[in-house]
Design a protein around this motif. Structure first.
Motif, mmCIF file in Angstrom:
data_model
loop_
_atom_site.group_PDB
_atom_site.id
_atom_site.type_symbol
_atom_site.label_atom_id
_atom_site.label_comp_id
_atom_site.label_asym_id
_atom_site.label_seq_id
_atom_site.Cartn_x
_atom_site.Cartn_y
_atom_site.Cartn_z
ATOM 1 N N ALA A 1 0.822 -1.215 0.000
ATOM 2 C CA ALA A 1 0.000 0.000 0.000
ATOM 3 C C ALA A 1 0.853 1.261 0.000
ATOM 4 C CB ALA A 1 -0.929 -0.004 1.211
ATOM 5 N N LEU A 2 2.095 1.174 0.507
ATOM 6 C CA LEU A 2 2.989 2.335 0.527
ATOM 7 C C LEU A 2 3.604 2.637 -0.831
ATOM 8 C CD1 LEU A 2 4.917 1.646 3.865
ATOM 9 C CD2 LEU A 2 3.177 3.399 3.479
ATOM 10 N N MET A 3 3.550 1.677 -1.744
ATOM 11 C CA MET A 3 4.249 1.818 -3.022
ATOM 12 C C MET A 3 3.415 2.606 -4.023
ATOM 13 S SD MET A 3 6.091 -1.895 -3.283
ATOM 14 C CE MET A 3 7.064 -2.500 -1.900
ATOM 15 N N ARG A 4 3.257 3.892 -3.740
ATOM 16 C CA ARG A 4 2.474 4.788 -4.595
ATOM 17 C C ARG A 4 3.215 4.998 -5.912
ATOM 18 N NH1 ARG A 4 0.781 10.134 -1.611
ATOM 19 N NH2 ARG A 4 2.976 10.639 -1.889
ATOM 20 N N PRO A 5 2.517 4.947 -7.037
ATOM 21 C CA PRO A 5 3.187 5.173 -8.331
ATOM 22 C C PRO A 5 3.893 6.518 -8.366
ATOM 23 C CG PRO A 5 0.974 4.314 -8.655
ATOM 24 C CD PRO A 5 1.097 4.623 -7.196
ATOM 25 N N VAL A 6 5.069 6.554 -8.969
ATOM 26 C CA VAL A 6 5.883 7.766 -8.963
ATOM 27 C C VAL A 6 5.204 8.908 -9.698
ATOM 28 C CG1 VAL A 6 7.177 7.256 -11.063
ATOM 29 C CG2 VAL A 6 8.247 8.605 -9.256
ATOM 30 N N GLY A 7 4.321 8.631 -10.649
ATOM 31 C CA GLY A 7 3.631 9.680 -11.396
ATOM 32 C C GLY A 7 2.767 10.563 -10.530
ATOM 33 N N ILE A 8 2.318 10.033 -9.371
ATOM 34 C CA ILE A 8 1.509 10.822 -8.452
ATOM 35 C C ILE A 8 2.358 11.858 -7.737
ATOM 36 C CG2 ILE A 8 0.061 10.675 -6.369
ATOM 37 C CD1 ILE A 8 -0.772 7.911 -7.230
ATOM 38 N N CYS A 9 3.662 11.553 -7.608
ATOM 39 C CA CYS A 9 4.549 12.398 -6.804
ATOM 40 C C CYS A 9 5.354 13.400 -7.626
ATOM 41 C CB CYS A 9 5.517 11.519 -6.011
ATOM 42 S SG CYS A 9 4.693 10.330 -4.948
ATOM 43 N N VAL A 10 5.545 13.143 -8.928
ATOM 44 C CA VAL A 10 6.349 14.041 -9.751
ATOM 45 C C VAL A 10 5.592 14.362 -11.021
ATOM 46 C CG1 VAL A 10 8.504 13.116 -8.853
ATOM 47 C CG2 VAL A 10 7.543 12.153 -10.940
ATOM 48 N N GLN A 11 5.931 15.497 -11.623
ATOM 49 C CA GLN A 11 5.333 15.902 -12.889
ATOM 50 C C GLN A 11 6.109 15.256 -14.030
ATOM 51 O OE1 GLN A 11 2.556 17.803 -13.414
ATOM 52 N NE2 GLN A 11 2.806 17.222 -15.555
#
Length: 480
Positions: A193-203
């Protein structure tokens, strides 16, 4: 810190932020993936007596589990490329839990092979591969450190599970312990559940390079690949164009990649002796008359040393002196582990095995911390998912056969020293091979880099001369 090469991932990795939460999730996921099969060795002696099986037969439980974990690598790669790391890790946690619960009702050793080995092993594959892959999407400059911290999960979990398993066995027996472990391993779902896709965090940046199929184009490789593998990748570009998107999920062109082949050959041999010394450490201690808790303590001590050396190795590997030639550090770590196993038979009694566990933990931790970082260094972050999938499916053979073959040596000779001699040779040989071949590889890469710079300089000079001649011609026409 060494200068970072361009990533060409379509964005700049954050190298921090939520990435550290991802590292923590990978820490848990990788920890269970590697520590779980080792920690189950606490139950081997009792299960062996319960089902009346030999050393080699009981060794198949951990061996099948590890081999299934490695064999599931390509499947996990495809699922990660299709759905991302988060759901794959969560499904993996559920599979391992189900396998352990079903194993608690086992009526034969074959039942344990199927439930613990196959179902649990594939669940661990769905935990390991996504955790390794997602780190490469969040980190580049600090990637060796992030990998080292994530790989520390294995000794931390092992140092916890080893005494816990002995306690559970004393209180509930191996069946009750397996049932409880099935609930504990559900923590992998939390890690996922902690492994949020990187696209959510960076542009994400707009991409203008030509389309590719799960690999780099030649232009990307020229700047991304810190080991300078661009000469190999240029020939792969035309191949990928002719094949379309055949290798969309698994990039088979890696089998023409020089550095990848060196890594693969060395690791295949190495894995025949990599896991067996850990699997048989506690049984070896009990064979020498050491009590159960002292035998379990050896695993905890081994894990404690392993725990501290992994992040330390990550820090060393991230320095400007080591990172450009990190393959040498990996070769040393493999060779050092081989020497430790060859000297193990000289360690007798509890004190001797404690000393061996400390030195073994140092070698095992160094190898484990660098195992996937050096692969990323060779093939680049964008091709890593395919590379690790191919490596794990091929390595599942030695991972599967290593512990049972080692157990067979104990069955034949009635002593453990031949097991450790064999494992030592299987580690020392590949260590020397990797050192020599990477020396050759680095030399070739330097030559290719000089040739590429020379070609670029000639091209620039020709362009300047052509422009000057055109300017002279234009000036003459104007004067006329």
């Amino acid at each position: 810190m060494s200068p970072a090469a361009a990533t060409n991932l379509g964005y700049t990795p954050p190298d921090g932020g939520w990435g550290w939460a991802v590292v923590f999730g990978a820490f848990i996921s990788i920890g269970f993936s590697y520590a779980f099969p080792k920690s189950l060795t606490i139950y081997f002696k009792e299960i062996q007596e319960y089902f009346s099986v030999s050393y080699s037969e009981i060794a198949w439980v951990s061996s099948v589990m590890l081999a299934s974990m490695y064999a599931g690598g390509p499947v996990s790669s495809i699922l990660v490329n299709r759905y991302g790391s988060r759901p794959v890790v969560m499904v993996g946690g559920i599979m391992v839990s189900a396998g352990m619960v079903l194993a608690s009702f086992g009526t034969s050793i074959m039942h344990l092979y199927l439930c613990v080995g196959v179902i649990g092993g594939f669940g661990l594959a769905f935990n390991l591969q996504p955790a390794l892959t997602i780190i490469a999407t969040y980190f580049h400059v600090k990637r060796p450190l992030a990998n080292g911290l994530a790989m520390t999960g294995s000794p931390v979990v092992l140092s916890t599970l080893a005494p816990l398993n002995q306690f559970l066995f004393d209180c509930f027996g191996w069946r009750g312990s397996f049932l409880i472990l099935g609930s504990i391993v559900l923590n992998c779902c939390v890690a996922g559940a902690l492994m949020r896709p990187v696209g959510i965090c960076v542009q994400l940046e707009p991409k203008t390079e030509p389309p590719e199929c799960n690999g780099e184009t030649a232009e990307e490789a020229a700047v991304e690949d810190t080991s300078g593998q661009s000469a190999n990748l240029r020939t792969e570009k035309s191949h990928s164009e002719s094949q379309g998107c055949v290798h969309r999920f698994i990039d088979l062109s890696l089998f023409r990649h020089r550095g990848f082949l060196i890594y693969l050959i060395g690791n295949v041999v190495m894995f025949f002796g990599f896991f067996a010394p850990v699997v048989f450490l506690a049984p070896y201690a009990k064979h020498q008359g050491i009590d159960e808790y002292s035998a379990a303590f050896l695993l905890s001590l081994f894990a404690l040393v392993d725990m501290f050396i992994r992040p330390t190795t990550g820090l060393i590997g991230n320095t400007k002196w080591v990172r450009p030639r990190i393959q040498y550090l990996f070769s040393f770590a493999v060779s050092y582990s081989g020497v430790c196993h060859l000297l193990c038979p000289l360690a007798t009694g509890n004190v001797g095995l404690v000393v061996y566990a400390v030195f073994f933990g140092l070698g095992f931790g160094m190898v484990s911390a660098l195992l996937f970082e050096v692969l990323m260094d060779l093939v680049g972050a964008r091709r890593f998912s395919s590379a690790v999938g191919l490596v794990t499916i091929i390595e599942c053979g030695p991972v599967l056969l290593g512990p049972p073959l080692s157990g067979a040596l104990v069955d034949i000779f009635g002593e453990y020293k031949y097991l450790y001699y064999a494992c030592g040779l299987f580690m020392l040989g590949p260590g020397i091979f990797l050192f020599i071949m990477h020396y050759y590889n680095y030399k070739k890469l330097d030559e290719e880099q000089r040739q590429r710079v020379a070609v670029e300089m000639r091209t620039s000079e020709e362009a300047v001369q052509l422009k000057m001649s055109q300017d002279d011609k234009t000036a003459c026409e104007t004067d006329g």
